[in-house]
Design a protein around this motif. Structure first.
Motif, PDB file in Angstrom:
ATOM      1  N   LEU A  85     -14.245  -6.853   4.514  1.00  0.00           N
ATOM      2  CA  LEU A  85     -14.744  -5.515   4.174  1.00  0.00           C
ATOM      3  C   LEU A  85     -13.906  -4.390   4.785  1.00  0.00           C
ATOM      4  O   LEU A  85     -13.549  -3.438   4.074  1.00  0.00           O
ATOM      5  CB  LEU A  85     -16.215  -5.371   4.566  1.00  0.00           C
ATOM      6  N   PRO A  86     -13.527  -4.457   6.066  1.00  0.00           N
ATOM      7  CA  PRO A  86     -12.638  -3.402   6.588  1.00  0.00           C
ATOM      8  C   PRO A  86     -11.260  -3.382   5.923  1.00  0.00           C
ATOM      9  O   PRO A  86     -10.676  -2.315   5.731  1.00  0.00           O
ATOM     10  CB  PRO A  86     -12.518  -3.735   8.078  1.00  0.00           C
ATOM     11  N   ILE A  87     -10.745  -4.555   5.535  1.00  0.00           N
ATOM     12  CA  ILE A  87      -9.461  -4.597   4.844  1.00  0.00           C
ATOM     13  C   ILE A  87      -9.579  -3.933   3.473  1.00  0.00           C
ATOM     14  O   ILE A  87      -8.710  -3.146   3.066  1.00  0.00           O
ATOM     15  CB  ILE A  87      -8.945  -6.043   4.725  1.00  0.00           C
ATOM     16  N   VAL A  88     -10.665  -4.218   2.761  1.00  0.00           N
ATOM     17  CA  VAL A  88     -10.891  -3.595   1.456  1.00  0.00           C
ATOM     18  C   VAL A  88     -11.058  -2.083   1.612  1.00  0.00           C
ATOM     19  O   VAL A  88     -10.544  -1.302   0.799  1.00  0.00           O
ATOM     20  CB  VAL A  88     -12.115  -4.228   0.759  1.00  0.00           C
ATOM     21  N   THR A  89     -11.745  -1.659   2.657  1.00  0.00           N
ATOM     22  CA  THR A  89     -11.899  -0.224   2.925  1.00  0.00           C
ATOM     23  C   THR A  89     -10.553   0.425   3.189  1.00  0.00           C
ATOM     24  O   THR A  89     -10.261   1.514   2.680  1.00  0.00           O
ATOM     25  CB  THR A  89     -12.847   0.000   4.121  1.00  0.00           C
ATOM     26  N   LEU A  90      -9.698  -0.238   3.959  1.00  0.00           N
ATOM     27  CA  LEU A  90      -8.370   0.293   4.242  1.00  0.00           C
ATOM     28  C   LEU A  90      -7.530   0.382   2.969  1.00  0.00           C
ATOM     29  O   LEU A  90      -6.822   1.376   2.750  1.00  0.00           O
ATOM     30  CB  LEU A  90      -7.662  -0.571   5.283  1.00  0.00           C
ATOM     31  N   ILE A  91      -7.615  -0.618   2.106  1.00  0.00           N
ATOM     32  CA  ILE A  91      -6.886  -0.584   0.835  1.00  0.00           C
ATOM     33  C   ILE A  91      -7.379   0.584  -0.017  1.00  0.00           C
ATOM     34  O   ILE A  91      -6.585   1.327  -0.601  1.00  0.00           O
ATOM     35  CB  ILE A  91      -7.040  -1.925   0.090  1.00  0.00           C
ATOM     36  N   HIS A  92      -8.681   0.770  -0.085  1.00  0.00           N
ATOM     37  CA  HIS A  92      -9.274   1.850  -0.870  1.00  0.00           C
ATOM     38  C   HIS A  92      -8.802   3.217  -0.367  1.00  0.00           C
ATOM     39  O   HIS A  92      -8.347   4.053  -1.150  1.00  0.00           O
ATOM     40  CB  HIS A  92     -10.803   1.751  -0.804  1.00  0.00           C
ATOM     41  N   LEU A  93      -8.889   3.421   0.929  1.00  0.00           N
ATOM     42  CA  LEU A  93      -8.489   4.705   1.501  1.00  0.00           C
ATOM     43  C   LEU A  93      -6.984   4.920   1.385  1.00  0.00           C
ATOM     44  O   LEU A  93      -6.528   6.062   1.225  1.00  0.00           O
ATOM     45  CB  LEU A  93      -8.932   4.787   2.959  1.00  0.00           C
ATOM     46  N   SER A  94      -6.215   3.846   1.434  1.00  0.00           N
ATOM     47  CA  SER A  94      -4.765   3.967   1.241  1.00  0.00           C
ATOM     48  C   SER A  94      -4.440   4.463  -0.165  1.00  0.00           C
ATOM     49  O   SER A  94      -3.449   5.170  -0.355  1.00  0.00           O
ATOM     50  CB  SER A  94      -4.086   2.622   1.477  1.00  0.00           C
ATOM     51  N   GLY A  95      -5.265   4.101  -1.139  1.00  0.00           N
ATOM     52  CA  GLY A  95      -5.079   4.608  -2.494  1.00  0.00           C
ATOM     53  C   GLY A  95      -5.242   6.114  -2.561  1.00  0.00           C
ATOM     54  O   GLY A  95      -4.472   6.813  -3.227  1.00  0.00           O
TER      55      GLY A  95
END
Length: 114
Positions: free
Chosen positions: A18-28
């Motif tokens: 979940l934190p990795i997915v959040t980081l990917i989302h925010l990186s977008g």
């Protein structure tokens, strides 16, 4: 019924994936902010007191709970650029979904956790 292995998968998903997915989302979001000339960009993962920060990424105590990105101003600030910034997170998540599914279908990743 759920077993011990399912609880371990849940904990891995909650505290790692979940934190990795959040980081990917925010990186977008930040990618498109950078593309349109944004200044003073910052990504915050989690909530609560700050644990540490590196580059423009700040990690907080409850790192699995929340995420945010901040920027000051855009060089090109129009309705279209703001729409692309808002869609950036979803586009990066979609790219991540396709990447993980491709790696699973190629047999590179095991599909039990992902």
């Amino acid at each position: 019924m759920f077993g011990l292995a399912d609880i371990i998968k849940f904990l891995i998903s909650f505290f790692v994936i979940l934190p990795i997915v959040t980081l990917i989302h925010l990186s977008g979001h930040i990618f498109f902010v950078t593309l349109f000339g944004g200044s003073e960009k910052k990504i915050t993962i989690g909530s609560g007191k700050r644990l540490f920060s590196f580059w423009n990424i700040e990690v907080r105590r409850y790192y699995f709970w929340n995420g945010a990105c901040e920027y000051k101003s855009l060089r090109h600030d129009t309705r279209v650029t703001n729409t692309k910034i808002f869609l950036g997170g979803s586009l990066f998540n979609l790219a991540g979904i396709f990447l993980v599914n491709t790696l699973i279908s190629q047999g590179i990743l095991d599909n039990s956790v992902f």
